[in-house]
Enzyme design. Structure first.
Site: not given
Ligand code: BES
Ligand code: MN
Ligand code: ZN
Length: 522
Positions: A279, A351
C-alpha cells in the site's frame, strides 16, 4: 459510567447539571414543571428546541442542580430513541463538561419521556448509548495531564420518570449499557496500534473476556493446528509475518442443546501493509481487524445478556506483512475447502483469511445463519462512505432481518447485489479462482466469499471498511475520527430480536425515515 434513578422530580435533583431535553416549538419548555423558572434564565427566542441546540446556563435556583443544560430535540413528529440518543451524546462530549467540571449529570425525562413520543425501553437505551458513547475516549497511551486529567461525566442520574414506566426504562438502560460497553471494547481494540494488537493480543482479549462471563467458552487454535486443518489460504497470508496466526473461537450455548447456532465470522487482520502489492499509505490499517473485534465483542454482549440462543464467533487473526517468507503475487494457495486460489494481488488478503474461517465454521458448527464482517474493500468506502455498512447475502429474509436490526439501533446499512454475471471475473487460468475480480470491487469480493458458502447455507456478508473506521466529524453517537465498534450493536440486536424468534413478524415501531436515510422497508 454509573447510572442511577432519582426519586425526586427532576427540578429537585442535586447534580452538577440537569439536562432538560425539549422538542422544537414557540415555547419549548411549556410542558415542563419548572419551565417558567427555567425560561427566565435565557432571553425569549434564544432556545427553540431546534435539533442540535445546546445551552449551558447557571441554574440560579430555578432547579436544585447547579446548572441547566437545555437540549434541543427537533420536531416531536420525528422523535425516536435515535433522535434522543444522538442529541444527548453531544451533551456528554460538549466542551463545557470539562471546562465547568461536570461529573454528575441528571437527565430530565419528563419531556422526552412522553411514552407517546418514545417508547420507555427505547428511551432507556438512548440514555445509556448517549452516556457511554458520548463519554468514549481512548486514553491507553496518553501520559500527560492535559488528556488524562480531563473531566468527563462519571454519573448519570435519570430523573423524573413516572413510576409506571420506570421498570421499562431501567431494562432498556441496563441492556443498552451492556451492548454499548462491549461496543466500546471493540472500539478500543481497533484503536490499539498494531504493536500492541498482534494476533496473540487479540486472542488474549477474547480469552480474558470469556473468563469473566459465565458460560462463554474461548478456544484459540495455533499455527500447527491450522496446518493440520489445511488452512492454506489463511496461512498463505500469515507466511510473511513473524507473529504466528491464531484462530479465535468463542462459543455461547444459551439455547437448547442441538439448536443450530448463529455464527459470526470476523476479519482479524491486525495490520495490512498490502504485502508485496504494498500500500502506498497503510496508515489506518491497524484497524483492519475491526470485523474480528466486532465478532468477539458481539459474542461478549450476547453472553453477558444471556441470550437464549446458541452462537459462535470465529476470528482468523494475522498480519499481512512483507518479508523473505511472505507470499508472492502469482502464488497458488490451497484453501481448506479444497478449492485453489491464484494470488493476483497480495493486498486482497481479507477474503483469503475469511474463506478458510467460513469453511471451518460451516463444517464444525452447521450454523442456521452465518454472517461474516470485514473491513474488506476500499471500494465499499467509495460506494457507501463511512456512515453506511455495505451488505450482501443469499437469503432475502435474513437480509431483511439485518436491515431491521440496523434500523433498530439507528445505524445505516445498504444492500448491494451479488449477481452471477460478475462471478466469472474471478476465474483463473491456473487455479480454481483468483483472489481479485476487478470492479465492482465490493461485489466481486462478496462473490469470492460466496464461492466458499455451502449449498443451502444462509449467509450475510457485511463490508464495514467505512463504517468501522469512521473518520468524519462528531456524528450521532460517534466522536470525530473514531472507530465506531460497528456493527456490534446490530449484531446483538439481530441475535436478540430476529435469530432468537425465527419466523417472527418485523414490527413497525421504528417505521419512519430519518434524515440520513437509513432504510425502512416495513
Ligand atoms: N483492508 C483493506 C480494505 C480497506 C481499505 C479497508 C481502506 C479500509 C479502508 C483490504 O485488505 C484491501 O487492501 N483491499 C483492496 C482490495 C483490492 C486489492 C482488490 C482494496 O480495497 O484496495
Ligand atoms: Mn489488503
Ligand atoms: Zn485488509
Amino acid at each position: 459510567m454509573n447510572f442511577s434513578y432519582a426519586k425526586e422530580t427532576s427540578e429537585n435533583v442535586k447534580a452538577d447539571a440537569l439536562v432538560i431535553p425539549a422538542f422544537e416549538s414557540d415555547n419549548p419548555l411549556k410542558d415542563y414543571a419548572c419551565g417558567l423558572a427555567v425560561g427566565k434564565l435565557f432571553l425569549k427566542g434564544d432556545f427553540t428546541g431546534k435539533s442540535g441546540q445546546i445551552m449551558v446556563l447557571p441554574a440560579q435556583g430555578a432547579v436544585k442542580a447547579d446548572r441547566v443544560i437545555l437540549l434541543g430535540l427537533g420536531k416531536v413528529e420525528k422523535a425516536c430513541g435515535k433522535v434522543i440518543a444522538d442529541a444527548l451524546a453531544d451533551v456528554y462530549r460538549h466542551g463545557s463538561i470539562d471546562a465547568q467540571k461536570i461529573k454528575t449529570l441528571a437527565v430530565a425525562t419528563e419531556v422526552a419521556g412522553e411514552p407517546e413520543a418514545v417508547k420507555a425501553r427505547d428511551l432507556g437505551r438512548a440514555i445509556a448509548d448517549a452516556a457511554i458513547f458520548g463519554s468514549y475516549r481512548f486514553l491507553n497511551h496518553h501520559t500527560k495531564d492535559k488528556h488524562v486529567k480531563r473531566v468527563w461525566v462519571e454519573k448519570t442520574i435519570i430523573a423524573g420518570m413516572p413510576a409506571k414506566h420506570l421498570a421499562e426504562v431501567k431494562t432498556g438502560q441496563e441492556r443498552g449499557a451492556v451492548v454499548a460497553t462491549y461496543t466500546c471494547h471493540a472500539r478500543d481494540l481497533v484503536n490499539e496500534p498494531s504493536n500492541f494488537m498482534k494476533p496473540r493480543h487479540l486472542a488474549k482479549f477474547a480469552k480474558d473476556m470469556a473468563a469473566k462471563i459465565p458460560g462463554l467458552k474461548c478456544r484459540v487454535l495455533e499455527k500447527p493446528e491450522l496446518e493440520k486443518l489445511k488452512m492454506g489460504s489463511f496461512l498463505g497470508v500469515n507466511a510473511g509475518s513473524a507473529d504466528p496466526a491464531r484462530l479465535i473461537i468463542l462459543e455461547w450455548n444459551g439455547g437448547k442443546k442441538g439448536d443450530k447456532p448463529l455464527a459470526y465470522v470476523g476479519k482479524g487482520l491486525c495490520f495490512d501493509t498490502g504485502g508485496y502489492n504494498i500500500k502506498p499509505n497503510s496508515l489506518g490499517m491497524k484497524g483492519d481487524m475491526g470485523g474480528g473485534a466486532a465478532t468477539i465483542c458481539a459474542l461478549g454482549a450476547i453472553a453477558a445478556l444471556k441470550l437464549p440462543i446458541n452462537a459462535v464467533g470465529v476470528v482468523p487473526a494475522t498480519e499481512n506483512e512483507i518479508s523473505g517468507t511472505a507470499y508472492h503475487p502469482g502464488d497458488i494457495l490451497h484453501s481448506m475447502s479444497g478449492q485453489t486460489i491464484e494470488v493476483d494481488n497480495t493486498d486482497a488478503e481479507g477474503r483469503l483469511i475469511l474463506c478458510d474461517a467460513l469453511t471451518y465454521t460451516q463444517r464444525n458448527y452447521k450454523p442456521r445463519v452465518v454472517v461474516d464482517m470485514a473491513t474488506l474493500t476500499g471500494a465499499a468506502v467509495v460506494a457507501v462512505g463511512s456512515k453506511f455498512v455495505a451488505m450482501m447475502g443469499n437469503d432475502a429474509e435474513t437480509i431483511e432481518h439485518f436491515e431491521h436490526a440496523f434500523n433498530r439501533v439507528g445505524e445505516n446499512v445498504w444492500e448491494l447485489p451479488l449477481p452471477d454475471c460478475y462471478d466469472k471475473l474471478l476465474d483463473s487460468p491456473v487455479a480454481d479462482m483468483k483472489n481479485i475480480g476487478g470492479n465492482p470491487g465490493t461485489i466481486t469480493a462478496g462473490l469470492f466469499l460466496r464461492r466458499f458458502i455451502d449449498e443451502g447455507q444462509k449467509w450475510v456478508h457485511l463490508d464495514i471498511a467505512g463504517s468501522a473506521l469512521y473518520d468524519g466529524d462528531n456524528w450521532g453517537l460517534w466522536n470525530a475520527k473514531s472507530p465506531t465498534g460497528s456493527p456490534v450493536r446490530a449484531l446483538v440486536e439481530y441475535a436478540e430480536h430476529c435469530f432468537a424468534n425465527p419466523g417472527h413478524k418485523l414490527d413497525s415501531e421504528h417505521g419512519h425515515k430519518h434524515g440520513d436515510g437509513h432504510l425502512h422497508k416495513h
